[in-house]
Motif scaffolding. Structure first.
Motif, PDB file in Angstrom:
ATOM      1  N   ASP A 150     -16.613  35.792  50.047  1.00  0.00           N
ATOM      2  CA  ASP A 150     -16.748  34.604  51.027  1.00  0.00           C
ATOM      3  C   ASP A 150     -16.814  35.041  52.603  1.00  0.00           C
ATOM      4  OD1 ASP A 150     -17.348  32.238  49.863  1.00  0.00           O
ATOM      5  OD2 ASP A 150     -15.260  31.117  50.221  1.00  0.00           O
ATOM      6  N   HIS A 180     -12.471  27.691  49.176  1.00  0.00           N
ATOM      7  CA  HIS A 180     -12.495  28.881  49.752  1.00  0.00           C
ATOM      8  C   HIS A 180     -11.255  29.965  49.195  1.00  0.00           C
ATOM      9  CE1 HIS A 180     -13.007  32.004  52.684  1.00  0.00           C
ATOM     10  NE2 HIS A 180     -11.976  31.891  53.564  1.00  0.00           N
ATOM     11  N   TYR A 220     -21.942  33.686  42.607  1.00  0.00           N
ATOM     12  CA  TYR A 220     -21.286  32.540  43.183  1.00  0.00           C
ATOM     13  C   TYR A 220     -20.694  31.664  42.133  1.00  0.00           C
ATOM     14  CZ  TYR A 220     -25.429  29.894  41.266  1.00  0.00           C
ATOM     15  OH  TYR A 220     -26.297  29.473  40.534  1.00  0.00           O
ATOM     16  N   THR A 265     -23.154  28.454  49.988  1.00  0.00           N
ATOM     17  CA  THR A 265     -22.864  29.421  50.573  1.00  0.00           C
ATOM     18  C   THR A 265     -23.613  30.802  50.118  1.00  0.00           C
ATOM     19  OG1 THR A 265     -20.577  28.555  50.920  1.00  0.00           O
ATOM     20  CG2 THR A 265     -20.644  30.940  51.358  1.00  0.00           C
ATOM     21  N   HIS A 266     -23.748  30.847  48.995  1.00  0.00           N
ATOM     22  CA  HIS A 266     -24.477  32.086  48.521  1.00  0.00           C
ATOM     23  C   HIS A 266     -25.937  31.986  49.087  1.00  0.00           C
ATOM     24  CE1 HIS A 266     -26.592  34.921  45.714  1.00  0.00           C
ATOM     25  NE2 HIS A 266     -27.295  34.048  45.454  1.00  0.00           N
ATOM     26  N   SER A 314     -13.135  36.852  53.493  1.00  0.00           N
ATOM     27  CA  SER A 314     -13.250  35.987  54.543  1.00  0.00           C
ATOM     28  C   SER A 314     -13.153  36.762  55.799  1.00  0.00           C
ATOM     29  CB  SER A 314     -12.034  35.014  54.557  1.00  0.00           C
ATOM     30  OG  SER A 314     -12.104  33.916  55.494  1.00  0.00           O
ATOM     31  N   ARG A 334     -22.040  40.476  47.504  1.00  0.00           N
ATOM     32  CA  ARG A 334     -21.386  39.208  48.068  1.00  0.00           C
ATOM     33  C   ARG A 334     -20.710  38.229  46.934  1.00  0.00           C
ATOM     34  NH1 ARG A 334     -22.313  37.128  53.291  1.00  0.00           N
ATOM     35  NH2 ARG A 334     -23.972  38.430  54.453  1.00  0.00           N
ATOM     36  N   THR A 380     -27.232  30.434  51.703  1.00  0.00           N
ATOM     37  CA  THR A 380     -27.451  30.629  53.120  1.00  0.00           C
ATOM     38  C   THR A 380     -26.880  31.957  53.519  1.00  0.00           C
ATOM     39  OG1 THR A 380     -25.117  29.468  53.297  1.00  0.00           O
ATOM     40  CG2 THR A 380     -26.997  28.176  53.620  1.00  0.00           C
ATOM     41  N   SER A 381     -26.248  32.704  52.629  1.00  0.00           N
ATOM     42  CA  SER A 381     -25.700  33.823  52.984  1.00  0.00           C
ATOM     43  C   SER A 381     -26.760  35.013  52.782  1.00  0.00           C
ATOM     44  CB  SER A 381     -24.535  34.343  52.207  1.00  0.00           C
ATOM     45  OG  SER A 381     -23.418  33.825  52.605  1.00  0.00           O
ATOM     46  N   TRP A 412     -18.996  34.377  54.825  1.00  0.00           N
ATOM     47  CA  TRP A 412     -20.164  33.468  54.835  1.00  0.00           C
ATOM     48  C   TRP A 412     -20.473  33.622  56.394  1.00  0.00           C
ATOM     49  CZ3 TRP A 412     -21.626  29.359  58.461  1.00  0.00           C
ATOM     50  CH2 TRP A 412     -22.869  28.873  58.172  1.00  0.00           C
ATOM     51  N   GLY A 413     -21.792  33.753  56.775  1.00  0.00           N
ATOM     52  CA  GLY A 413     -22.063  33.850  58.030  1.00  0.00           C
ATOM     53  C   GLY A 413     -22.074  35.408  58.882  1.00  0.00           C
ATOM     54  N   SER A 417     -19.442  34.267  46.478  1.00  0.00           N
ATOM     55  CA  SER A 417     -19.344  33.148  47.281  1.00  0.00           C
ATOM     56  C   SER A 417     -18.731  31.874  46.640  1.00  0.00           C
ATOM     57  CB  SER A 417     -20.746  32.669  47.634  1.00  0.00           C
ATOM     58  OG  SER A 417     -21.602  33.738  48.666  1.00  0.00           O
TER      59      SER A 417
END
Length: 197
Positions: free
Chosen positions: A110, A153, A146, A131-132, A83, A124, A134-135, A112-113, A126
């Motif tokens: 996780d 979360h 994912y 989330t996966h 996070s 990664r 868009t990451s 994200w962004g 997710s």
């Protein structure tokens, strides 16, 4: 092989649960030789976002890295971040490498962004497919995971052994042992791969 844990902004008990459930000696695919191999960044709250504070922690733990000794004496570090800890962790991993340290891999759970770029392998995990997917705009390489079905979360950190999901983007020419596995199994497989190098 030191594993640097960079938690998020949450109760410390969640990190202890993660270590107990996913990185303990009872795991068959990977085991930590001694407790000193896991170092948890001790700060809480917004300091988990601070690259500077994490680098200071690394320097206190390992001394200053040196290009001259990099390949011979320094243990490569694996960053395992969750996070908000992904933000400070990726900056610290990049900074550690720029200072002459060796980063073997970076595992973002996780985050994200958070843009993830580095001259080291990045993985990664997710909590859902959205989330996966868009990451991938923020940097995604080989060997990712994912949750499927989606979970909340904090479940990714508190109980990764209970989070089923899918392995995506395995390296070219590599066939993962199974496509459906838990987040904990995925993490342990990745750690085992680096432990055997």
């Amino acid at each position: 092989m030191p594993i640097i844990i960079c938690p998020g902004i949450h109760a410390p008990e969640l990190t202890q649960s993660f270590i107990q459930e996913c990185l303990n000696k009872d795991q068959k695919s990977f085991s930590i030789d001694k407790p000193a191999d896991i170092l948890i960044f001790p700060e809480k709250g917004y300091l988990t976002l601070s690259t500077f504070h994490i680098l200071h922690f690394l320097r206190d733990s390992f001394g200053a890295p040196s290009y001259r000794l990099r390949d011979k004496l320094e243990s490569p570090l694996i960053f395992l971040c969750f996070s908000a800890g992904v933000i400070g962790g990726i900056g610290a991993a990049t900074g550690w490498q720029l200072l002459g340290g060796h980063v073997q891999a970076f595992i973002a759970i996780d985050g994200w962004g958070v843009p993830l770029k580095g001259n080291f392998p990045i993985h990664r995990l997710s909590h859902d497919y959205y989330t996966h997917w868009t990451s991938s705009y923020f940097g995604i390489k080989e060997n990712n995971f994912y949750a499927d079905p989606a979970v909340d979360h904090l479940s990714m950190w508190q109980s990764p052994q209970a989070v089923p999901g899918k392995w995506v983007n395995p390296p070219t020419g590599f066939s993962p042992p199974k496509n459906h596995l838990t987040a904990c199994e995925f993490i342990n497989f990745i750690l085992q791969q680096y432990g055997n190098q």
